[in-house]
Motif scaffolding. Structure first.
Motif, PDB file in Angstrom:
ATOM      1  N   ASN A   1      -8.340  10.199   2.124  1.00  0.00           N
ATOM      2  CA  ASN A   1      -8.834   9.034   1.380  1.00  0.00           C
ATOM      3  C   ASN A   1      -8.169   8.834   0.011  1.00  0.00           C
ATOM      4  O   ASN A   1      -8.750   8.197  -0.869  1.00  0.00           O
ATOM      5  CB  ASN A   1     -10.354   9.119   1.185  1.00  0.00           C
ATOM      6  CG  ASN A   1     -11.092   9.209   2.497  1.00  0.00           C
ATOM      7  OD1 ASN A   1     -10.751   8.528   3.449  1.00  0.00           O
ATOM      8  ND2 ASN A   1     -12.105  10.062   2.558  1.00  0.00           N
TER       9      ASN A   1
ATOM     10  N   GLN B   1       0.839  -1.188   0.000  1.00  0.00           N
ATOM     11  CA  GLN B   1       0.000   0.000   0.000  1.00  0.00           C
ATOM     12  C   GLN B   1       0.881   1.248   0.000  1.00  0.00           C
ATOM     13  O   GLN B   1       1.917   1.288   0.686  1.00  0.00           O
ATOM     14  CB  GLN B   1      -0.908   0.032   1.231  1.00  0.00           C
ATOM     15  CG  GLN B   1      -1.984  -1.043   1.236  1.00  0.00           C
ATOM     16  CD  GLN B   1      -3.000  -0.833   0.138  1.00  0.00           C
ATOM     17  OE1 GLN B   1      -3.217  -1.710  -0.694  1.00  0.00           O
ATOM     18  NE2 GLN B   1      -3.629   0.330   0.120  1.00  0.00           N
ATOM     19  N   GLU B   2       0.471   2.256  -0.753  1.00  0.00           N
ATOM     20  CA  GLU B   2       1.239   3.500  -0.808  1.00  0.00           C
ATOM     21  C   GLU B   2       0.294   4.695  -0.716  1.00  0.00           C
ATOM     22  O   GLU B   2      -0.773   4.712  -1.342  1.00  0.00           O
ATOM     23  CB  GLU B   2       2.041   3.566  -2.110  1.00  0.00           C
ATOM     24  CG  GLU B   2       2.995   4.758  -2.155  1.00  0.00           C
ATOM     25  CD  GLU B   2       3.977   4.655  -3.313  1.00  0.00           C
ATOM     26  OE1 GLU B   2       5.026   5.306  -3.256  1.00  0.00           O
ATOM     27  OE2 GLU B   2       3.698   3.923  -4.284  1.00  0.00           O
ATOM     28  N   SER B   3       0.686   5.685   0.073  1.00  0.00           N
ATOM     29  CA  SER B   3      -0.122   6.887   0.227  1.00  0.00           C
ATOM     30  C   SER B   3       0.295   7.927  -0.811  1.00  0.00           C
ATOM     31  O   SER B   3       1.371   7.845  -1.402  1.00  0.00           O
ATOM     32  CB  SER B   3       0.040   7.458   1.634  1.00  0.00           C
ATOM     33  OG  SER B   3       1.414   7.745   1.887  1.00  0.00           O
TER      34      SER B   3
ATOM     35  N   GLY C   1       3.917   8.509  -2.264  1.00  0.00           N
ATOM     36  CA  GLY C   1       4.827   8.946  -1.211  1.00  0.00           C
ATOM     37  C   GLY C   1       6.277   8.584  -1.422  1.00  0.00           C
ATOM     38  O   GLY C   1       7.174   9.357  -1.087  1.00  0.00           O
TER      39      GLY C   1
ATOM     40  N   GLY D   1      -5.098   7.070  -1.656  1.00  0.00           N
ATOM     41  CA  GLY D   1      -4.005   6.112  -1.515  1.00  0.00           C
ATOM     42  C   GLY D   1      -4.272   4.971  -2.468  1.00  0.00           C
ATOM     43  O   GLY D   1      -5.308   4.927  -3.124  1.00  0.00           O
TER      44      GLY D   1
ATOM     45  N   ARG E   1       1.087  11.953  -1.452  1.00  0.00           N
ATOM     46  CA  ARG E   1       1.547  13.131  -0.708  1.00  0.00           C
ATOM     47  C   ARG E   1       1.695  14.315  -1.664  1.00  0.00           C
ATOM     48  O   ARG E   1       1.906  14.138  -2.865  1.00  0.00           O
ATOM     49  CB  ARG E   1       2.912  12.856  -0.045  1.00  0.00           C
ATOM     50  CG  ARG E   1       2.872  11.747   0.995  1.00  0.00           C
ATOM     51  CD  ARG E   1       2.215  12.241   2.275  1.00  0.00           C
ATOM     52  NE  ARG E   1       2.277  11.255   3.337  1.00  0.00           N
ATOM     53  CZ  ARG E   1       1.283  10.444   3.685  1.00  0.00           C
ATOM     54  NH1 ARG E   1       0.136  10.516   3.011  1.00  0.00           N
ATOM     55  NH2 ARG E   1       1.411   9.574   4.662  1.00  0.00           N
TER      56      ARG E   1
END
Length: 308
Positions: free
Chosen positions: A272, A173-175, A254, A274, A177
């Protein structure tokens, strides 16, 4: 209608290549240029193919051609056949020399700066003679390449449900930014709202991407329009250069901003937004040894990224 006789010798491989190219290019002119033949050759080949099948494959218009329902269906089958032939040739080469091989990896923004480069380095440690070809593109264009057998695996964001004819493997999982150049006027602020950034120029992905849709929705939730002063780009090299030389900002995975002193992550909440990063493969297609080795390396590197 009667069943077309596709095995009576009239249908040639060049017809399959032709329909693949026509659908991709969207015009006879574009197909002729891509195939390095004249327009009459393309037109004649299309007429021959339509006569064999007994149905119209394209609708002609002032701006080019559009596949009919028959054309869309036949293109999918043509690409599947071409893909199998491509892999058959490579399989023969790999059997002849098991120490060599070739894998074509499609890449879009997520995973482009850490995951794939590190996986390639990992692969090369054990398989130095394997050739890795990296092709950058939008998710949509890479899916076409995957279906046609010109790409073996796509590395990037897994958004929405999978498409028919593909299978996916999630890696981590990656957010998302907000990233800017280290010199940016807001770089040292402890809190930066979306409203604070509304008057700065933005770099955004293309309209066909899920991230673009999510950004537009986020701006709307804050009562804002997506900034009119913007650049659309998905190449990280282009995005990074623009960020380091201007006051632009961008919403990026990110990991893209890590380990680069020229970039900073702004403390802007992106609610929300990601995604999962992973692999997309052609369903039912045999993986050649080089592709299997790269996938193993991608899983190994992804586990290291998650643990970091």
């Amino acid at each position: 209608m009667e069943m077309p006789r596709l095995l009576d010798g009239r249908l040639k491989l060049r017809h399959l290549v032709l329909v693949d190219t026509l659908t991709e290019q969207g015009s006879v002119v574009g197909a002729a240029a891509a195939l390095h033949v004249t327009q009459p050759v393309v037109t004649r080949g299309l007429h021959d193919l339509e006569a064999i099948l007994g149905v119209p494959l394209y609708e002609r218009g002032p701006r080019g051609i559009t596949p009919t329902e028959f054309g869309t269906a036949f293109t999918e089958h043509a690409r599947a056949v071409l893909a199998q032939l491509t892999h058959a040739a490579r399989h023969v080469v790999e059997i002849a020399d098991a120490t060599r091989g070739r894998v074509v990896a499609g890449i879009h923004l997520a995973g482009s700066n850490l995951l794939l480069p590190r996986a390639i380095a990992h692969l090369k440690n054990d398989h130095p003679l394997v050739t890795v070809v990296v092709r950058e593109g939008t998710p949509e264009s890479l899916l076409v390449e995957l279906t046609a057998g010109r790409v073996d695996v796509i590395v990037g964001r897994l958004s929405g449900p999978g498409t028919e004819g593909t299978r996916r493997q999630a890696l981590y999982q990656e957010s998302i930014r907000v990233v800017a150049g280290a010199h940016h006027p807001l770089a040292t602020r402890e809190s930066v709202s979306l409203e604070d950034l509304a008057d700065f120029p933005w770099i955004v992905p293309g309209t066909e991407t899920m991230l673009r849709q999510e950004l537009e929705s986020l701006f709307a939730q804050h009562g804002l329009d997506l900034p009119a002063n913007r650049v659309e780009a998905t190449s990280f090299l282009t995005v990074r250069q623009l960020l380091t030389e201007t006051a632009m900002v961008a919403a990026l995975p990110g990991l893209l901003g890590m380990d680069d002193p020229r970039l900073v992550t702004l403390p802007t909440p992106l609610e929300n937004i990601g995604h999962s990063v992973g692999l997309t493969l052609a369903a039912g297609r045999r993986l050649n040894p080089a592709t299997q080795a790269l996938i193993t390396s991608l899983h190994t590197v992804a586990a290291q990224i998650e643990d970091a």
